[in-house]
Design a protein around this motif. Structure first.
Motif, PDB file in Angstrom:
ATOM      1  N   THR A 224       0.845  -1.189   0.000  1.00  0.00           N
ATOM      2  CA  THR A 224       0.000   0.000   0.000  1.00  0.00           C
ATOM      3  C   THR A 224       0.882   1.242   0.000  1.00  0.00           C
ATOM      4  O   THR A 224       2.076   1.172   0.319  1.00  0.00           O
ATOM      5  CB  THR A 224      -0.912   0.037   1.233  1.00  0.00           C
TER       6      THR A 224
ATOM      7  N   ASP B 132      -6.456   6.868   3.966  1.00  0.00           N
ATOM      8  CA  ASP B 132      -5.620   5.939   3.207  1.00  0.00           C
ATOM      9  C   ASP B 132      -6.390   5.238   2.098  1.00  0.00           C
ATOM     10  O   ASP B 132      -5.819   4.875   1.069  1.00  0.00           O
ATOM     11  CB  ASP B 132      -5.012   4.888   4.135  1.00  0.00           C
TER      12      ASP B 132
ATOM     13  N   THR C  56      -7.394   5.197  -4.719  1.00  0.00           N
ATOM     14  CA  THR C  56      -7.161   5.929  -3.468  1.00  0.00           C
ATOM     15  C   THR C  56      -6.457   7.252  -3.711  1.00  0.00           C
ATOM     16  O   THR C  56      -6.186   7.995  -2.764  1.00  0.00           O
ATOM     17  CB  THR C  56      -6.311   5.094  -2.494  1.00  0.00           C
TER      18      THR C  56
ATOM     19  N   ARG D   3       0.799   3.593   2.064  1.00  0.00           N
ATOM     20  CA  ARG D   3       1.224   3.882   3.427  1.00  0.00           C
ATOM     21  C   ARG D   3       2.444   3.055   3.826  1.00  0.00           C
ATOM     22  O   ARG D   3       3.390   3.571   4.418  1.00  0.00           O
ATOM     23  CB  ARG D   3       0.070   3.637   4.400  1.00  0.00           C
TER      24      ARG D   3
END
Length: 908
Positions: free
Chosen positions: A44, A401, A389, A46
């Motif tokens: 991801t 997120d 996203t 993040r």
């Protein structure tokens, strides 16, 4: 920029219990092995951000980039297909560093490249105060509304930054200078150690004014709005709201230009405060509040001399940016929803009231149109990136997120992207204002101000980044009325009500402006212009504009830009605002203005798009767009056409392979973008002359220098044998006509003439421009009255150059127009007239002293130098018959400007 390809195997994991292997050494061959955890397909943004931050702070990496040690990092990852482009912005002592981002490219869980920018050595410190910096910015600004920064509380206008250069960091302040017109807002960066202007740039990214018309099927017919052309659509991304409420999007928020407003309950005892306390007034509201602001103006800004008065007090109409359109209940024809009649009519030219024009300026349809176009294009960008996203982030948009909007305790989005339509500018009529002062005594005090009652339309749209991320809480009291313009801690798009057409109605413009917001997210800090060895270079801004045109056109499949909004504005042979199917090349079509200079690049991208389709299908276009967004994310602040051409070629190679990469390389080279010498020929030795259509002259501060700013293009002038020189003339106008402070006095421009076959070189030493010949020899030139253009006719300056007459051969000069002023004029129809030959000039001497050309020293006795003794003209045809060899030659009476012009060609 140090570019290295240490291939890192990132330790990326989704399992919270896992830990990375310890980094101990560099592997053989220069590869740094950080181990691997997890599956790349499960990464991801993040986790990538977390791991890249750890990577950049690891001892192994810091051994290569030691000055990054101790810096705080703001790390942001963009998912572009299977890759991640990760931008790490350092800060020191809580102060952001501009221009020293580290860009990390991650493919299949591995770091494949790190683009390392300037070292973080602190070269200077914050010696001077914010207030001192604001004073410098005030003096450098084209149009500052500050009266006396030495006594006003203006320090909070200055935001401290670290300014990155090739050798390290300079302490600096970034100041957004208050301006009467939102189009004139400037961001000025001032050195905190030496108080020099490091950079001066417009705060807004403007859409260029249109120039012609063509039917564009995606948008209203250029002949006019017809309700029959409306299509049924479903607005996407709306928050739940009852019928009768305003447009409330999850990621996008709309507003309108409200000339009058009331409190939310319809009362009139509130102050304008965006949408938390007030709303647009309607016909049902009693005694609504006029949207006005008060501001004192320095009389030096006025073209009319007002003796004995330093300050005029002004109260002006302005746009309160509030939502206007409301959803409607079903009426038997339409279901519940958003239904407004599109109205788009110009004002009457004679100034008489026009109800249809008033309805245009207050219509709600523009909000629906811009919301729909913006939200659809935002979804398209997510599709291109293959990342649902994706969020603009920063001060444009705030998301979680998973890409959903960040909301407050009431479920209201914290920072949706702002879009405002129908925007109008206060109608600054200098003569009318002066008459109020003379006849009515207005303007002498705050209680008796000159009143600007009306608005003026303008043909433009703009992406306006935030001034800062904090509310400006200490504006001088006299400027508090401008808080709505200056105190904008968010990025936004603004669509003006055009003179003939509403710019919010044209989807191409909406897509163009939103692309600016996307570029601002992928590559913040991209400059507008810079100074390189050839002169001013608007390439960074031109790349920004070229991409904005390309992504808008690629989305619609129509290469013509803004064909609706541009209709009828000028009667020329050009098609629309711009057209990506053009023959524009560098340097012929470079002018130093970002929209002009963008056209060869945008056309090259369109050609590459055609090549991609020809090699595959329309479905491959989205792959190209994704690859180009990766190229944008890798850009430098001072990106050039040459550097970015390489990025585009490699992006195409990565996505499509060598064959299409070779095609892209050829296309960019044919457009002159891979290697562009910014020199155009105005005159050839055979007498042929050309016209350079346009040059935009930057002010020195825009290039971060303080002595002079050269034009973006050098002019090559060849004169025939024995010519006495040449005369350069052009049409000159202000960049934005009608501005307060504009056209007070036509700026005198200087002209640098270098007798050289090669372009002159420019360099910056500190904040001073210097020049040299191509071989490095100094060219001792500076602006002075001798080098100024003759301004007898301010709209048509002329510069005469008396050459040292050469009767033995033609001469070549490189000519550069130079600006020393704080204004930015436009030069058009630049032409050269070659002066006639000096009849008394003589070609004597050929290097051996005999005049016969054979080197034996015997001569032929006839004085013509041809060695035959017949006294005829030499084969070179110089036409001279003796003389004393004086090489200066008098200028001919009347300056026969075009005496030797055999034919004239118009430069594209």
């Amino acid at each position: 920029m140090l570019r290295f390809s240490l291939v890192f195997a990132l330790a990326l994991s989704l399992a919270p219990s896992a830990s990375a292997e310890t980094v101990t050494s560099f592997a053989e061959g220069g590869l740094l092995d950080l181990g691997r955890l997890g599956q790349p397909t499960l990464l991801t943004k993040r986790t990538v951000e977390t791991q890249v931050r750890a990577l950049l702070q690891s001892p192994a990496y810091l051994a290569h980039d030691p000055t990054l040690d101790g810096a705080d990092l703001d790390v942001r990852a963009f998912a572009i297909g299977t890759r991640f482009m990760v931008r790490a912005t350092p800060s020191l002592d809580g102060i952001a560093v501009r221009g020293a981002d580290r860009v990390v490219i991650v493919e299949d869980g591995q770091v494949t490249e790190v683009l390392q920018k300037a070292p973080l050595h602190r070269l200077t410190s914050f010696v001077h105060s914010r207030a001192e910096a604001v004073l410098v910015a005030h003096e450098a600004a084209f149009q500052s509304l500050l009266l006396d920064p030495t006594v006003e509380d203006v320090a909070s206008l200055a935001q401290p930054v670290w300014w990155a250069g090739p050798d390290g960091l300079r302490a600096a302040y970034r100041i957004r200078v208050p301006a009467f017109d939102i189009r004139r807002l400037e961001d000025i960066t001032v050195d905190a150690a030496g108080l020099a202007v490091l950079e001066k740039r417009p705060a807004a990214f403007f859409q260029a004014a249109p120039t012609a018309a063509k039917v564009f099927s995606w948008w209203p017919d250029p002949e006019g709005v017809d309700e029959a052309d409306l299509s049924d659509v479903d607005l996407i991304g709306l928050r739940d709201a009852p019928v009768g409420d305003y447009i409330q999007g999850t990621h996008i928020e709309t507003a309108n230009c409200c000339k009058q407003y009331v409190c939310l309950d319809g009362g009139t005892d509130c102050e304008f405060d965006e949408r938390t306390e007030s709303r647009c007034a309607t016909v049902d509201d009693i005694e609504p509040i006029d949207s006005r602001f008060y501001v004192p103006l320095d009389t030096a800004l006025f073209p009319i001399d007002i003796p004995g008065v330093d300050t005029l007090h002004i109260q002006a109409a302005f746009c309160a940016e509030l939502p206007r359109v409301q959803s409607k209940a079903a009426d038997g024809t339409n279901p519940d929803g958003w239904f407004e009649t599109p109205v788009d009519n110009p004002r009457n030219l004679d100034g008489t009231p026009n109800p249809a024009a008033l309805a245009s300026e207050e219509d709600g349809f523009s909000e629906i149109q811009t919301y729909h176009a913006t939200s659809v294009f935002f979804q398209h960008v997510r599709d291109v990136l293959d990342d649902q996203t994706f969020c603009l982030g920063g001060l444009s948009m705030q998301c979680e997120d998973d890409g959903t909007p960040t909301v407050d305790g009431s479920g209201v989005p914290v920072r949706p992207f702002r879009v405002t339509s129908n925007v109008l500018i206060p109608d600054v009529d200098i003569e009318a204002m002066f008459l109020q002062f003379v006849n009515e005594g207005k303007g002498t005090s705050e209680g008796n101000p000159i009143e600007i009652e009306d608005f003026v339309r303008t043909d433009n749209a703009v992406f306006l980044p935030a001034a800062s991320d904090q509310t400006i809480i200490n504006l001088p009291p006299e400027l508090s009325g401008l808080a709505a313009v200056l105190d904008r801690p968010f990025d936004s798009n603004i669509y003006f009500q055009g003179t003939l057409r509403d710019f919010a109605y044209d989807g191409a413009i909406v897509f163009h402006e939103f692309t600016h917001a996307v570029i601002f997210a992928l590559k913040p800090g991209l400059k507008q212009s810079l100074l390189d060895d050839q002169g001013a270079n608007a390439a960074p801004g031109a790349l920004n504009e070229g991409y904005a045109d390309f992504f808008a056109a690629s989305f619609t499949g129509e290469p013509g830009m803004a064909l609706y909004a541009s209709s009828g504005l000028q009667l020329t042979s050009e098609v629309g605002l711009r057209n990506l199917e053009n023959e524009k090349v560098c340097p012929d079509d470079i002018s130093g203005e970002v929209h002009d200079d963008s056209e060869p690049f945008a056309a090259a991208l369109w050609d590459i798009r055609d090549a991609v389709i020809a090699a595959g299908s329309e479905a491959d276009v989205i792959r190209l767009e994704q690859a180009l967004m990766a190229a944008i994310a890798q850009a430098d602040d001072a990106e050039t056409f040459e550097l970015h051409s390489d990025r585009v070629i490699e992006a195409v190679r990565t996505e499509f392979g060598d064959t299409l990469a070779d095609s892209a390389s050829t296309i960019l080279a044919d457009r002159g973008l891979s290697s562009c010498e910014r020199v155009v020929t105005l005159a050839e030795e055979n007498g042929t002359t050309y016209t350079k259509e346009r040059l935009f002259m930057p002010a020195p501060g825009q290039l971060g220098v303080d002595n002079y700013a050269p034009a973006a293009v050098q002019l090559r002038v060849e004169i025939p044998i024995a010519s006495q020189g040449f005369s350069l003339r052009w049409d000159q106008r202000a960049l934005i006509a009608g501005d307060i402070g504009a056209n007070n006095e036509a700026p005198k421009l200087n002209v640098l003439v270098a007798p050289t076959d090669e372009p002159v070189d420019f360099a910056v030493n500190g904040n001073t421009v210097s020049t040299s010949f191509a071989d490095g020899a100094p060219l001792n030139w500076s602006p002075n009255p001798i080098n100024e253009a003759d301004m007898t006719n301010p709209e048509n300056p002329v510069f005469n150059y008396a050459a040292e007459v050469d009767a033995c051969g033609p001469q070549t000069f490189h000519v550069v127009v130079v600006n020393t002023n704080n204004t930015t004029p436009v030069l058009e129809n630049i032409e050269v007239g070659v002066l006639d030959a000096d009849p008394d000039a003589s070609c004597s001497g050929d290097g051996d002293g005999d005049g016969d050309g054979d080197g034996d020293g015997d001569g032929d006795g006839d004085g013509d130098g041809d060695g035959d003794g017949d006294d005829a003209d030499p084969p070179m045809g110089c036409g001279c018959t003796g003389g004393d060899g004086d090489s200066s030659g008098p200028m001919l009476a009347g300056l026969v400007l075009f005496g030797l012009v055999l034919r004239r060609r118009r430069r594209r």
